[in-house]
Each structure stands twice: as C-alpha cells, then as structure tokens.
Scaffold this active site. Structure first.
Site, PDB file in Angstrom:
ATOM      1  CG  HIS A 138      -0.329   0.411   2.480  1.00  0.00           C
ATOM      2  ND1 HIS A 138       0.365  -0.486   3.250  1.00  0.00           N
ATOM      3  CD2 HIS A 138      -0.244   1.592   3.119  1.00  0.00           C
ATOM      4  CE1 HIS A 138       0.838   0.127   4.312  1.00  0.00           C
ATOM      5  NE2 HIS A 138       0.499   1.383   4.262  1.00  0.00           N
TER       6      HIS A 138
HETATM    7  C1  UD1 Z   1      -2.517   5.149   5.692  1.00  0.00           C
HETATM    8  C2  UD1 Z   1      -1.330   5.643   6.543  1.00  0.00           C
HETATM    9  C3  UD1 Z   1      -0.316   4.534   6.737  1.00  0.00           C
HETATM   10  C4  UD1 Z   1      -0.968   3.241   7.215  1.00  0.00           C
HETATM   11  C5  UD1 Z   1      -2.107   2.876   6.239  1.00  0.00           C
HETATM   12  C6  UD1 Z   1      -2.820   1.593   6.604  1.00  0.00           C
HETATM   13  C7  UD1 Z   1      -0.779   8.036   6.344  1.00  0.00           C
HETATM   14  C8  UD1 Z   1       0.204   8.992   5.806  1.00  0.00           C
HETATM   15  N1  UD1 Z   1      -0.651   6.761   5.920  1.00  0.00           N
HETATM   16  O1  UD1 Z   1      -2.049   4.916   4.384  1.00  0.00           O
HETATM   17  O2  UD1 Z   1       0.635   4.959   7.703  1.00  0.00           O
HETATM   18  O3  UD1 Z   1      -0.009   2.207   7.239  1.00  0.00           O
HETATM   19  O4  UD1 Z   1      -3.045   3.956   6.226  1.00  0.00           O
HETATM   20  O5  UD1 Z   1      -3.738   1.241   5.589  1.00  0.00           O
HETATM   21  O6  UD1 Z   1      -1.621   8.409   7.118  1.00  0.00           O
HETATM   22  N2  UD1 Z   1      -9.107   4.483   0.472  1.00  0.00           N
HETATM   23  C9  UD1 Z   1     -10.316   3.882   0.152  1.00  0.00           C
HETATM   24  N3  UD1 Z   1     -11.088   3.418   1.170  1.00  0.00           N
HETATM   25  C10 UD1 Z   1     -10.754   3.565   2.477  1.00  0.00           C
HETATM   26  C11 UD1 Z   1      -9.514   4.173   2.777  1.00  0.00           C
HETATM   27  C12 UD1 Z   1      -8.702   4.621   1.756  1.00  0.00           C
HETATM   28  O7  UD1 Z   1     -10.682   3.763  -1.006  1.00  0.00           O
HETATM   29  O8  UD1 Z   1     -11.495   3.158   3.368  1.00  0.00           O
HETATM   30  C13 UD1 Z   1      -8.260   5.029  -0.605  1.00  0.00           C
HETATM   31  C14 UD1 Z   1      -8.126   6.536  -0.471  1.00  0.00           C
HETATM   32  O9  UD1 Z   1      -9.144   7.176  -1.129  1.00  0.00           O
HETATM   33  C15 UD1 Z   1      -6.754   6.797  -1.059  1.00  0.00           C
HETATM   34  C16 UD1 Z   1      -5.984   5.525  -0.790  1.00  0.00           C
HETATM   35  O10 UD1 Z   1      -6.939   4.512  -0.469  1.00  0.00           O
HETATM   36  O11 UD1 Z   1      -6.853   7.003  -2.447  1.00  0.00           O
HETATM   37  C17 UD1 Z   1      -4.985   5.688   0.295  1.00  0.00           C
HETATM   38  O12 UD1 Z   1      -5.576   6.067   1.537  1.00  0.00           O
HETATM   39  P1  UD1 Z   1      -4.814   7.053   2.563  1.00  0.00           P
HETATM   40  O13 UD1 Z   1      -5.672   7.327   3.724  1.00  0.00           O
HETATM   41  O14 UD1 Z   1      -4.259   8.196   1.805  1.00  0.00           O
HETATM   42  O15 UD1 Z   1      -3.520   6.301   3.030  1.00  0.00           O
HETATM   43  P2  UD1 Z   1      -3.089   4.805   3.191  1.00  0.00           P
HETATM   44  O16 UD1 Z   1      -2.300   4.398   2.010  1.00  0.00           O
HETATM   45  O17 UD1 Z   1      -4.242   3.935   3.562  1.00  0.00           O
END
Ligand code: UD1
Length: 371
Positions: free
Chosen positions: A202
């Site tokens: 991720h």
């Molecule tokens: C975040 C944390 C990371 C942690 C990880 C666990 C930060 C900087 N990063 O990264 O430390 O290890 O979570 O998963 O805070 N998305 C969905 N559905 C959801 C959640 C996210 O579709 O329920 C999508 C978002 O729209 C985005 C992507 O996934 O496009 C990434 O989500 P984001 O919250 O930016 O960070 P993570 O990569 O999950």
C-alpha cells in the site's frame, strides 16, 4: 462529566491498536471518547474492525476522507481542534504514525492539552516517508511517550524529547495474543491454494504503476502462489494486470481487504508474508511466520535481527525478490514455541502494555489534578 481522554484514530492499523486500550481505559473508570477522523471510511477498511474486535463505537466521525497529505492533515486538524475545544479532554491519546496521528497531536499541543503517543520512538530514518515525518513530530509534541523496548526509549532520550517515556511493550503483540485463538476458529477466506504466500502493498513507493508492475512480474514466477488482499489504493492496477496476464491469474488470488481475524487466519496458514506494512511485519513474527519486507529499511528492526524478517531493498524487482524470498522459505528459522516466545519477549518488552498504559495515564491525570 469532564472528559478524561479523547482518543484519535483514523486508519485501519489504529483501530487494531486502540481496541484493547479503549476498553481498559473505560474499565478503569476513565471517561474516554473515541474520535474517528474518517481517514479510512469503507466498511471493509473501518466498520468491520470495530464490530469484530468489539471496539467501542466512535463517538464522533470527522469524515475527512481521502486527499493529499496537506488536505487530509489540515481537515483533521481543523475538525479536531473544534472537537477538543468543545469536549475539553484532559489528555489526547494518539497511535502510530498516520496523518490522523499528526493532526491529533498538533491540535492538542496547540491547545495545551497533554498528548500521549502509543508506538513512540519508532524510526525508519527515511524522511521521504510521510509516516516518518508524522512520528518524529508527534514524539516531540508528546507529554507521555509509550514505547515498546529499551532501544526505542534510548533513541528518544538521545533525541531529547521533553515528555515522560515509559517502556510498556507492544499493543499489537497483546492484540495478536488475545485474538490468536479466535482467529484459529475463523473460517479462512476461500482460496484455491494449499500452500501460499500472503502479499500486501500500500505504500506509495510500491503502489505506483511501475513499482507494482515489477512486483507483479515476480509474482508470475514466484516459488509459491500468492494471496493478495488488496488495499483500495492498488486494486485497479492489479485488476488490469490480471486481465492481461494468464500467468498471473494462475499464480494469484486477489481478495478485497480482510477483517482482522480473517487476516490473522490467512497468515497463520501461510508459508511467508510479503509486505510493505509495518504492522504485518510484527504480526507475522508473533505468529511464527517468516516475512519479507518490500522496502530498503524497516522501523521493526528487531524482527530482522531475530532472523524472521528480510528486506528486499528499495524498488523490489525479480532479482531482489528472489534473493530475499527463497532463503526465507527454505531456511525457515526453526525454534520451539517456547524459544520463539523468548525471542519475542526479548525484542518487544513487557507482555502487558495495555495495563501499563492505562496505569500510567491514570497516575498522570491524578498528579495533574492534584496540582
Ligand atoms: C494510511 C497511513 C499509513 C498506514 C495505512 C494503513 C498516512 C500517511 N498513511 O495509508 O501509515 O499504514 O493507512 O492502511 O496516514 N481508500 C479507500 N477506502 C478507504 C480508505 C482509503 O478507497 O477506506 C483510498 C483513499 O481514497 C486513497 C488511498 O486509499 O486514495 C490511500 O488512503 P490514505 O488514507 O491516503 O492512506 P493509506 O495508504 O491507507
């Protein structure tokens, strides 16, 4: 009734970490409220963890959703400040290193509300990771720093943090110990393989199209088939690769994000975990499954020193993956369950972090009340 503790969570790993602590704080008679920033919002990334692990329902959801780091952190900061002004907590409790952690610590510090940080003192020494910036800043704003072992404590002392440091152990270790038996009873997700590797990706450094393509190229000829419960960030790219590669379709089972117990069950029955997640490196070690980390460095260096984790280096590709995975599969560390427990205890400190965190918070709030 005055609010004693406002706990801030927002992303999947934090739900797992706060589960036991929130219940224990309430059990100790403290008035605690759980604030969910809404950073993770799908039921599969959020709701299911609360139901399955019996975590108290969040009292508020700030619904910040996705966005750039600045957008996410800023939205959480503004809404958390309003919540803290309204609720007047005596302490704000944050976990780990996400944008929600940073926002919770900063909003509280600016309002002069004491901050407690669980998983303090971790370092990758890689400032290109947003998580590293989040954890360093949070440690320096914290009044109570809960770390897992003496090495982490010494690092914080060397960095001259101003808060009180307590070595309490690792909350995920306690969660795995609590859930391990439950996970053994949970039906494993349906997968077509007997022996398999678990893959998760991720982090932005591995999740862009080029980086992920290199990893998937290796998967086409990996020594064992792979089960990949994909984070929403990478799902589209993986699906499109699967459509185009029959070799990959034969070798990989793509799943939606799993619940905590399903994930533990999947790992328990696997031959090896291949991941860029921080938490999974530890969980694999606790469950006695070797791990290969898709990064050039790790915060959880103890798992590498113990012989249960190996790094691929940055930008993992066919060669670096082969040289990391093959020896971990063939020369799996052989230890009795007792020896393994001793190794875990040496690396991850006391076995009862939840009780230690709750006692320290109670004592801290009492001392402040008496002044
Ligand atoms: C975040 C944390 C990371 C942690 C990880 C666990 C930060 C900087 N990063 O990264 O430390 O290890 O979570 O998963 O805070 N998305 C969905 N559905 C959801 C959640 C996210 O579709 O329920 C999508 C978002 O729209 C985005 C992507 O996934 O496009 C990434 O989500 P984001 O919250 O930016 O960070 P993570 O990569 O999950």
């Amino acid at each position: 009734m005055n609010l004693d503790v406002a706990t801030v969570v927002g992303a999947r790993p934090q739900f797992v970490k706060c589960g036991l602590v929130s219940r224990a704080l309430r059990g100790a008679g403290l008035h605690e409220r759980l604030i969910h920033t809404g950073q993770h919002y799908d039921d599969a990334m959020s709701g299911i963890f609360f139901r399955e692990l019996n975590i108290p329902e969040p009292d508020m959801n700030l619904e910040i959703g996705s966005g750039s780091h600045a957008e996410q952190t800023a939205a959480a900061l503004v809404r958390l400040e309003a919540a803290f002004v309204d609720q007047r907590p005596r302490l704000v409790l944050v976990y780990g290193d996400t944008n929600s952690t940073l926002a919770g610590a900063l909003a509280a510090a600016k309002l002069r509300v004491p901050v407690a940080h669980v998983e303090a003192g971790l370092r990758s020494y890689n400032r290109s990771m947003p998580e590293e910036i989040n954890r360093v800043a949070t440690d320096h704003w914290s009044d109570l720093l809960f770390c897992h072992n003496n090495i982490t404590r010494d690092r914080l002392l060397a960095e001259q943090v101003r808060g009180r440091i307590e070595v309490v152990g690792d909350v995920m270790r306690q969660m795995v110990a609590t859930c391990g038996i439950l996970a053994a009873k949970v039906a494993r997700p349906e997968i077509p393989f007997e022996r398999y590797l678990v893959l998760t990706v991720h982090r932005p450094m591995n999740a862009d199209a080029d980086a992920l393509s290199r990893i998937l190229k290796w998967c086409e000829q990996a020594p064992l088939p792979l089960v990949f419960p994909a984070h929403p960030r990478v799902r589209e790219i993986v699906e499109s690769k699967l459509r185009r590669s029959p070799a990959l379709r034969e070798r990989m089972c793509l799943l939606s994000p799993l619940s905590y117990l399903e994930m533990m069950a999947l790992i328990q029955h696997s031959q090896l975990v291949l991941t860029d997640s921080g938490g999974l490196q530890k969980e694999a070690f606790f469950l006695g499954v070797p791990c290969v980390t898709l990064r050039g460095e790790t915060e959880w260096i103890e798992t590498v020193d113990a012989g249960w984790n190996r790094l691929t280096g940055d930008q993992p590709g066919v060669e670096s993956l082969n040289s990391a995975v093959r020896p971990m599969l063939t020369a799996r560390p052989s230890q009795s369950a007792e020896e393994h427990e001793t190794l875990i205890a040496a690396a991850f400190g006391p076995p009862d972090p939840v009780q230690r965190i709750v006692c320290t918070i109670c004592e801290y709030l009492e001392i402040r009340a008496s002044h």
